[in-house]
Design a protein around this motif. Sequence first.
Motif, PDB file in Angstrom:
ATOM      1  N   HIS A  63      16.494  80.329  60.954  1.00 27.86           N
ATOM      2  CA  HIS A  63      15.538  81.385  60.599  1.00 27.86           C
ATOM      3  C   HIS A  63      14.614  81.614  61.793  1.00 27.86           C
ATOM      4  O   HIS A  63      13.858  80.724  62.180  1.00 27.86           O
ATOM      5  CB  HIS A  63      14.740  81.005  59.350  1.00 27.86           C
ATOM      6  N   GLU A  66      10.651  80.800  62.169  1.00 23.12           N
ATOM      7  CA  GLU A  66      10.178  79.435  61.903  1.00 23.12           C
ATOM      8  C   GLU A  66      10.106  78.664  63.212  1.00 23.12           C
ATOM      9  O   GLU A  66      10.839  77.713  63.456  1.00 23.12           O
ATOM     10  CB  GLU A  66      11.106  78.788  60.863  1.00 23.12           C
ATOM     11  N   ARG A 119      13.509  87.162  60.415  1.00 24.91           N
ATOM     12  CA  ARG A 119      14.136  85.947  59.886  1.00 24.91           C
ATOM     13  C   ARG A 119      15.632  85.843  60.193  1.00 24.91           C
ATOM     14  O   ARG A 119      16.145  84.762  60.494  1.00 24.91           O
ATOM     15  CB  ARG A 119      13.934  85.965  58.359  1.00 24.91           C
ATOM     16  N   ARG A 135      22.433  81.970  54.195  1.00 28.98           N
ATOM     17  CA  ARG A 135      23.088  82.418  52.963  1.00 28.98           C
ATOM     18  C   ARG A 135      24.538  82.795  53.227  1.00 28.98           C
ATOM     19  O   ARG A 135      25.242  83.229  52.332  1.00 28.98           O
ATOM     20  CB  ARG A 135      22.377  83.658  52.376  1.00 28.98           C
ATOM     21  N   HIS A 189      13.512  73.628  59.175  1.00 28.89           N
ATOM     22  CA  HIS A 189      12.931  74.908  58.754  1.00 28.89           C
ATOM     23  C   HIS A 189      11.414  74.738  58.597  1.00 28.89           C
ATOM     24  O   HIS A 189      10.884  73.638  58.656  1.00 28.89           O
ATOM     25  CB  HIS A 189      13.479  75.321  57.372  1.00 28.89           C
ATOM     26  N   SER A 190      10.748  75.858  58.301  1.00 26.78           N
ATOM     27  CA  SER A 190       9.382  75.798  57.796  1.00 26.78           C
ATOM     28  C   SER A 190       9.241  76.919  56.767  1.00 26.78           C
ATOM     29  O   SER A 190      10.054  77.854  56.786  1.00 26.78           O
ATOM     30  CB  SER A 190       8.359  76.005  58.918  1.00 26.78           C
ATOM     31  N   ILE A 236      17.500  70.901  46.738  1.00 24.52           N
ATOM     32  CA  ILE A 236      16.945  72.231  47.018  1.00 24.52           C
ATOM     33  C   ILE A 236      16.517  72.927  45.740  1.00 24.52           C
ATOM     34  O   ILE A 236      15.397  73.430  45.633  1.00 24.52           O
ATOM     35  CB  ILE A 236      17.994  73.082  47.766  1.00 24.52           C
ATOM     36  N   ILE A 240      12.510  73.693  46.072  1.00 25.33           N
ATOM     37  CA  ILE A 240      12.027  74.981  46.569  1.00 25.33           C
ATOM     38  C   ILE A 240      12.435  76.138  45.664  1.00 25.33           C
ATOM     39  O   ILE A 240      11.598  76.764  45.054  1.00 25.33           O
ATOM     40  CB  ILE A 240      12.376  75.163  48.072  1.00 25.33           C
ATOM     41  N   SER A 243      19.316  78.603  45.825  1.00 20.33           N
ATOM     42  CA  SER A 243      19.872  79.386  46.926  1.00 20.33           C
ATOM     43  C   SER A 243      21.287  78.892  47.189  1.00 20.33           C
ATOM     44  O   SER A 243      21.596  77.720  46.944  1.00 20.33           O
ATOM     45  CB  SER A 243      19.023  79.271  48.184  1.00 20.33           C
ATOM     46  N   GLY A 246      24.041  78.033  52.007  1.00 22.58           N
ATOM     47  CA  GLY A 246      23.307  77.391  53.102  1.00 22.58           C
ATOM     48  C   GLY A 246      24.218  76.505  53.952  1.00 22.58           C
ATOM     49  O   GLY A 246      25.239  76.011  53.483  1.00 22.58           O
ATOM     50  N   GLU A 264      11.680  71.218  55.379  1.00 26.00           N
ATOM     51  CA  GLU A 264      10.696  72.299  55.485  1.00 26.00           C
ATOM     52  C   GLU A 264       9.445  71.671  56.068  1.00 26.00           C
ATOM     53  O   GLU A 264       8.792  70.854  55.419  1.00 26.00           O
ATOM     54  CB  GLU A 264      10.386  72.897  54.109  1.00 26.00           C
ATOM     55  N   PHE A 275       4.526  81.408  58.302  1.00 25.33           N
ATOM     56  CA  PHE A 275       5.453  80.984  59.352  1.00 25.33           C
ATOM     57  C   PHE A 275       4.741  80.848  60.695  1.00 25.33           C
ATOM     58  O   PHE A 275       5.323  80.382  61.653  1.00 25.33           O
ATOM     59  CB  PHE A 275       6.627  81.959  59.440  1.00 25.33           C
TER      60      PHE A 275
HETATM   61  O1  0X9 Z   1      15.438  79.950  51.922  1.00 27.89           O
HETATM   62  C1  0X9 Z   1      15.873  79.107  52.708  1.00 27.89           C
HETATM   63  O2  0X9 Z   1      16.930  79.240  53.323  1.00 27.89           O
HETATM   64  C2  0X9 Z   1      15.070  77.828  52.971  1.00 27.89           C
HETATM   65  N1  0X9 Z   1      13.663  78.118  52.921  1.00 27.89           N
HETATM   66  S1  0X9 Z   1      12.956  79.001  54.118  1.00 27.89           S
HETATM   67  O3  0X9 Z   1      11.570  79.254  53.731  1.00 27.89           O
HETATM   68  N2  0X9 Z   1      12.903  78.104  55.433  1.00 27.89           N
HETATM   69  O4  0X9 Z   1      13.704  80.177  54.357  1.00 27.89           O
HETATM   70  C3  0X9 Z   1      15.305  76.787  51.905  1.00 27.89           C
HETATM   71  C4  0X9 Z   1      16.565  76.746  51.180  1.00 27.89           C
HETATM   72  C5  0X9 Z   1      17.680  76.060  51.865  1.00 27.89           C
HETATM   73  N3  0X9 Z   1      18.803  76.389  51.077  1.00 27.89           N
HETATM   74  C6  0X9 Z   1      20.054  75.899  51.233  1.00 27.89           C
HETATM   75  N4  0X9 Z   1      20.348  75.086  52.224  1.00 27.89           N
HETATM   76  N5  0X9 Z   1      20.926  76.247  50.333  1.00 27.89           N
END
Ligand code: 0X9
Length: 304
Positions: A63, A66, A119, A135, A189-190, A236, A240, A243, A246, A264, A275
């Motif tokens: 990203h 970050e 991003r 993603r 990440h952050s 995850i 958070i 998702s 990843g 993170e 960020f």
């Molecule tokens: O959304 C994301 O990809 C990550 N958070 S961020 O704020 N740095 O964008 C966290 C999720 C990580 N997800 C997977 N690895 N599936």
Amino acid sequence: KFDWYHYFHLETIYEWMESLAKKYPNLVTLLDIGSSTQGVPIKGVKISHNPANKGIFIESGIHAREWIAPAAATYLINQLLTSNEDSIKNLVKNYNWFIFPSINPDGYKYTFEHDRMWRKNRQLFGTARGVDLNRNYPDHWNSTGSSSDPTRYDFAGPSAGSEIETQRIMKFIEDNVQKEQIKAYLALHSYSQMIMFPYGYTKDRVENYDDLKELGQQATDAIKSLTGRDYVSGSIIETIYPSSGGSMDWAYAEHKIPIAYTFELRGPPDSQDMFILPAEEILPTSQEAFAAIKTIIEGAAAKG
Ligand code: 0X9
Ligand code: ZN
């Protein structure tokens, strides 16, 4: 000059990595796994003392905005190469490290030159741009917490693994996971102060959930005693948000890399732009990341 009091352009990070390969010719090899969508090389360093060692893979900067993530990766490289502490020297003696500070170089450059809050990568889709590379991996691709809309920040891409940057990492892992015995896949990440492990797409627990949870807890404890900061550890989806697609999830599921974490790191104390972490926080945040990584690697070794 390179340090942990400023954020640096991609070119400066790469020059610094090149200087390390020259300075430590028997320990450091510069890796170039091919170019991005816009033709910028994706470079990393291999720190290897003994070819027979197990491998640890670390990516950051997937990203673009970050910035603390690439900075923390360079701090890790520096610690491994310059520390006189026995426990850190042992990390170099006992493992081969594959560290890629910026696996989305087009996006990273774009955040310096045009838009600090970018991003995704910079692939063009009609009038929209960019795939969220975190993603885009072929593991439950686009099933939850991702979008089919190229204008969105979490656009999963036109198909699983569609992006050149994704393909470069996939190929590196595919080519090296056996040969280099890669046992850990770590992603930086952050922001959110979390130490997360698979999965993002389901609440079902992974087979080694208890081990990952325990090691994650040890890492958050290490951070707490180092800087007093509170980090949270869990999968995850339970920390958070849901998702899918990843990179870490893919590495864990597809290649059975057992030690898989996404960190993170810090955001600023109170700001609209979470960020944008002040440069004064690069050093303490990098120290936290390093403490967490060290704790996890040592803890995993102790578990055998
Ligand atoms: O959304 C994301 O990809 C990550 N958070 S961020 O704020 N740095 O964008 C966290 C999720 C990580 N997800 C997977 N690895 N599936
Ligand atoms: Zn991120």
